[in-house]
Design an enzyme around this catalytic site. Structure first.
Site, PDB file in Angstrom:
ATOM      1  CD  GLU A 190      -2.953  -1.301   2.145  1.00  0.00           C
ATOM      2  OE1 GLU A 190      -2.926  -0.459   3.052  1.00  0.00           O
ATOM      3  OE2 GLU A 190      -3.754  -2.256   2.140  1.00  0.00           O
ATOM      4  N   PRO A 221       4.148   5.988   5.691  1.00  0.00           N
ATOM      5  CG  PRO A 221       3.943   7.468   7.470  1.00  0.00           C
ATOM      6  CD  PRO A 221       4.046   7.435   5.976  1.00  0.00           C
ATOM      7  CG  HIS A 271     -15.128  -7.105   7.644  1.00  0.00           C
ATOM      8  ND1 HIS A 271     -14.765  -6.265   8.674  1.00  0.00           N
ATOM      9  CD2 HIS A 271     -14.041  -7.186   6.833  1.00  0.00           C
ATOM     10  CE1 HIS A 271     -13.530  -5.843   8.489  1.00  0.00           C
ATOM     11  NE2 HIS A 271     -13.068  -6.394   7.389  1.00  0.00           N
ATOM     12  CG  HIS A 272     -14.415 -13.464   8.997  1.00  0.00           C
ATOM     13  ND1 HIS A 272     -14.377 -14.763   8.531  1.00  0.00           N
ATOM     14  CD2 HIS A 272     -15.626 -13.321   9.599  1.00  0.00           C
ATOM     15  CE1 HIS A 272     -15.512 -15.369   8.837  1.00  0.00           C
ATOM     16  NE2 HIS A 272     -16.286 -14.511   9.479  1.00  0.00           N
ATOM     17  CD  GLU A 273      -8.735  -6.622  10.043  1.00  0.00           C
ATOM     18  OE1 GLU A 273      -7.666  -7.233  10.246  1.00  0.00           O
ATOM     19  OE2 GLU A 273      -9.007  -6.072   8.948  1.00  0.00           O
ATOM     20  CG  HIS A 277      -9.386  -6.128   1.599  1.00  0.00           C
ATOM     21  ND1 HIS A 277      -9.632  -4.786   1.367  1.00  0.00           N
ATOM     22  CD2 HIS A 277     -10.194  -6.794   0.745  1.00  0.00           C
ATOM     23  CE1 HIS A 277     -10.549  -4.658   0.435  1.00  0.00           C
ATOM     24  NE2 HIS A 277     -10.923  -5.872   0.039  1.00  0.00           N
ATOM     25  CD  GLU A 279      -6.781  -3.311   0.754  1.00  0.00           C
ATOM     26  OE1 GLU A 279      -7.204  -2.185   1.002  1.00  0.00           O
ATOM     27  OE2 GLU A 279      -6.316  -4.074   1.627  1.00  0.00           O
ATOM     28  CD  GLU A 281      -8.097   0.837   2.812  1.00  0.00           C
ATOM     29  OE1 GLU A 281      -9.080   0.462   3.488  1.00  0.00           O
ATOM     30  OE2 GLU A 281      -6.989   0.293   2.885  1.00  0.00           O
TER      31      GLU A 281
END
Length: 711
Positions: A181, A202, A422-424, A492, A511, A517
């Site tokens: 990213e 960062p 959603h599974h974070e 992601h 992702e 985002e």
């Protein structure tokens, strides 16, 4: 036979044996392999000391000059030299296969192959280097057959080289073990070192490794007009490959992701490395349409693929990314699952994943013909998930008090809408694997057929990296386990794709790059989406989450002054240019309701395709795609433009001859600009045929989208 004749025969036999010895010890020019169309020529040979090397030319031009191959082992003699060629085989292969979903209906897999067996006399070990040469590029890998003297071994470093023919223009990201990213930097390779410090911005988890370290896919353009892309395919049970640049000699060398103790691969023969890939052409569009990465992966493992369905969805997501709402139910700073009683805590009043609000998204999806709704922040534990070294972060089955799983299942089903869970994981991978079976059973029991998983933050176990062998095995395990429950996966922060979606087509999205985002975190550069199809998308589709119409984030959150670096018209175009079978209408329903004339394109655009054409392309500047909807005679065109105003000139010769179509063109207005006037757009209709030509203005950071419907 007299003595003189006998001596002649013996001398001839000795000469023939000597010639064979020279050939198989690599002391001659080497072995040549041509692509089916003969435009590409690869050469394999052994250099002095028995060092394996290869080279690659395209239409007579050097793509890769003579480059070394091999691996350095943690213990014992390396697999880098001392080899002799003990066997060599060539073959040709051609098939046409149909992807479960994709950019085209059928894919041609046609290559010529050279498999060279190398024996290391000193150790009595042998390996195979297999090269496959397609019309669009080269793939090669290391193979380690079962053998007595090479059973278990640990890789210290892979030493594959890519010796370039010049100081190419490159589109690069800093080499990193934990994130992709970053913003893409466009520069000559000789400038990488001087630009690296500014390029490393960062991130929640990052580990750079070299002032000249680069990620793949690495897109380059030579001064003599060759487009070159270096990546890998079929990353299985191996560490991800980055590249380290020798900027004095313009040589790239593989650099594997280490584990917590610095080792780069634990291998047991028989085993394989991933394919190292080089896609090359003198046309930029050929890079975008190459299917080499997929062709180097195995066919699908699933007999039944009927449950894998391309999906268009909305979600409770962007309002939280912008800061309008929260994932967390309350404002506590410390919670513990099984101990914290949420029913006794005070809600913060900004929690978006509540039953009533989610029903509004379900209603919007049903009214506008969308397929599904994603909900983030539905489960307990979000109050202190980020930046903490917590092993037990989430259990993936316990909802907050204001989120009624059963009621939402009933309500969505009544509207014929699917739900995406959603599974974070918060990168607590051991915890996720402990709960995975239970979580997937919970999903199926409540009508969820797809999951968006996340891996934000530093890895647990501590010291492991997002792209190491251990984590790559985990990502694949999660995909395989999901398939047992007929669940599609959109991962992601996971490893960047390498074509594995051919083998495991339930990997419907990834992702692994800066998505939309980041527009709420300061913004992506205007040229971002003119580069990603040449880089990140080479290995597979991206869940980029386009469709943001309200480009000023402060409208949702007055404390956030970020803005989306795109015009509204280009946001529509991204549904065509940023290919994915999983496409999100990412903005809020109340915003879409203000611009329903433009939202019509999102309703109409397909997510699965029978054919794809590249009409215009130059990395970093612009891309124009035309795609034909699966099973229909409708086409969609999308154009993404960089920060420079440009004029697009296309013809419609891709349409069927003799047919008439109605084209609806969603374009930038004359005064549109991604910085000053992003929502200035026009919509017009016209009749088109295969003979129609179009000249269309594209604003800075702009573009256009066209729906072409058969009459």
């Amino acid at each position: 036979m007299n003595r003189k004749q006998n001596n002649k025969s013996l001398n001839y036999s000795k000469l023939l044996a000597f010639i064979c010895l020279l050939i198989f010890s690599g002391n001659v020019s080497g072995q040549e392999l041509k692509s089916p169309d003969a435009n590409l020529v690869a050469n394999f040979s052994l250099a002095d000391g028995g060092v394996p090397t290869y080279s690659l030319k395209y239409k007579g031009k050097d793509v890769i000059k003579t480059s070394k191959l091999g691996l350095e082992l943690k213990e014992g003699k390396s697999l880098m030299n001392g080899f002799a060629i003990s066997d060599s085989k060539t073959s040709t292969f051609s098939e046409t296969w149909k992807p479960v979903w994709g950019e085209v209906k059928e894919i041609l897999n046609h290559y010529n192959e050279l498999a060279v067996t190398l024996t290391q006399k000193e150790t009595n070990r042998f390996i195979i280097i297999r090269l496959r040469l397609f019309n669009d590029g080269l793939g090669f890998r290391y193979e380690f057959p079962e053998q007595k003297n090479l059973d278990y071994f640990v890789i210290k470093e892979e030493k594959t080289q890519f010796a370039l023919a010049g100081d190419h223009k490159a589109f690069w990201l800093p080499g990193d073990y934990d994130t992709q990213e970053y913003s893409t930097v466009t520069s000559n390779l000789s400038e990488v070192r001087s630009k690296m410090k500014a390029a490393v911005t960062p991130n929640a988890s990052q580990t750079t490794f070299s002032p000249t370290g680069l990620q793949t896919p690495l897109m380059m353009k030579s001064k003599d007009g060759l487009y070159i892309n270096i990546h890998e395919a079929a990353l299985i049970n191996y560490s991800l490959m980055s590249l380290n640049l020798d900027d004095k000699n313009m040589v790239l060398e593989s650099w594997l992701t280490p584990d917590a103790v610095g080792d780069k691969g634990y291998m047991q023969a028989p085993c394989l490395s991933p394919w190292r890939t080089i896609i090359v052409s003198d046309k930029a569009g050929d890079i975008l349409t190459s299917k080499l990465t997929y062709n180097l992966n195995e066919p699908t493992k699933f007999k039944d693929v009927s449950w894998i369905k391309p999906t268009k969805y909305v979600g409770v997501w962007w309002e939280m990314i912008t800061g309008k709402s929260t994932w967390a139910y309350n404002d506590l700073t410390s919670v513990q699952l099984g101990i914290t009683d949420y029913s006794k805590t005070k809600p913060n009043g900004k929690h978006a994943a509540n039953t009533a609000h989610v029903k509004e998204y379900i209603d919007f999806a049903a009214k506008n013909g969308l397929d599904a709704v994603l909900v983030e922040g539905w489960n307990e534990g979000w109050e202190d998930w980020f930046g903490k070294t917590k092993d037990y972060v989430f259990d993936f089955v316990t909802p907050y008090p204001d989120f009624d799983v059963q009621e939402l299942h009933r309500y969505a089903a009544s509207k014929n809408i699917k739900m995406i869970m959603h599974h974070e994981t918060s990168s607590s991978v051991r915890n996720y694997e402990r709960h995975l079976d239970t979580a997937y059973k919970f999903m199926k029991a409540n009508g969820y057929d797809a999951v968006k998983s996340g891996y934000v933050g530093n890895m647990i176990p501590r010291g492991e990296h997002h792209y190491g062998q251990w984590l790559n095995n985990h990502y694949l395990y999660a995909i395989q386990k999901a398939a047992e429950y007929k669940i599609m996966v959109n991962a992601h922060e996971a490893v960047r794709p390498t074509g594995l979606a051919r083998t495991y087509p339930n990997l419907i999205g990834n992702e692994s790059a800066r998505g939309t985002e980041y527009e709420a975190f300061g913004g992506n550069n205007a040229d971002h989406t003119t580069i990603l199809p040449f880089t990140r998308l080479i290995g597979g589709p991206m869940d980029y989450t386009p469709g943001i119409f309200e480009t000023r984030v402060s409208v949702y959150n007055p404390e956030n002054n970020s803005f989306v670096h795109s015009t509204l018209a280009r946001q529509l175009a991204l549904y065509v240019t940023m290919y994915s079978p999983l496409q999100m209408a990412a903005d809020l329903p109340e915003t879409y309701n203000k611009y329903m004339d433009a939202f019509q394109f999102i309703k109409d655009v397909a997510v699965d395709w029978d054919d794809t054409k590249v009409l215009e392309a130059e990395p970093g500047d612009y891309i124009t795609f035309a795609r034909k909807a699966k099973g229909k005679d409708n086409w969609f065109v999308g154009r993404t433009n960089d920060e420079v105003a440009r004029t697009s000139k296309i013809d419609f010769s891709f349409l069927d001859s003799g047919k008439k179509y109605t084209a609806t063109i969603y374009a930038d207005a004359k005064d549109a600009n991604y910085e000053t006037n992003p929502k200035a757009y026009t919509i017009r209709k016209m009749e088109v045929t295969s003979k129609t030509k179009l000249t269309q203005y594209c604003a800075p950071g702009g573009g256009y989208a066209i729906s072409i419907m058969a009459k």
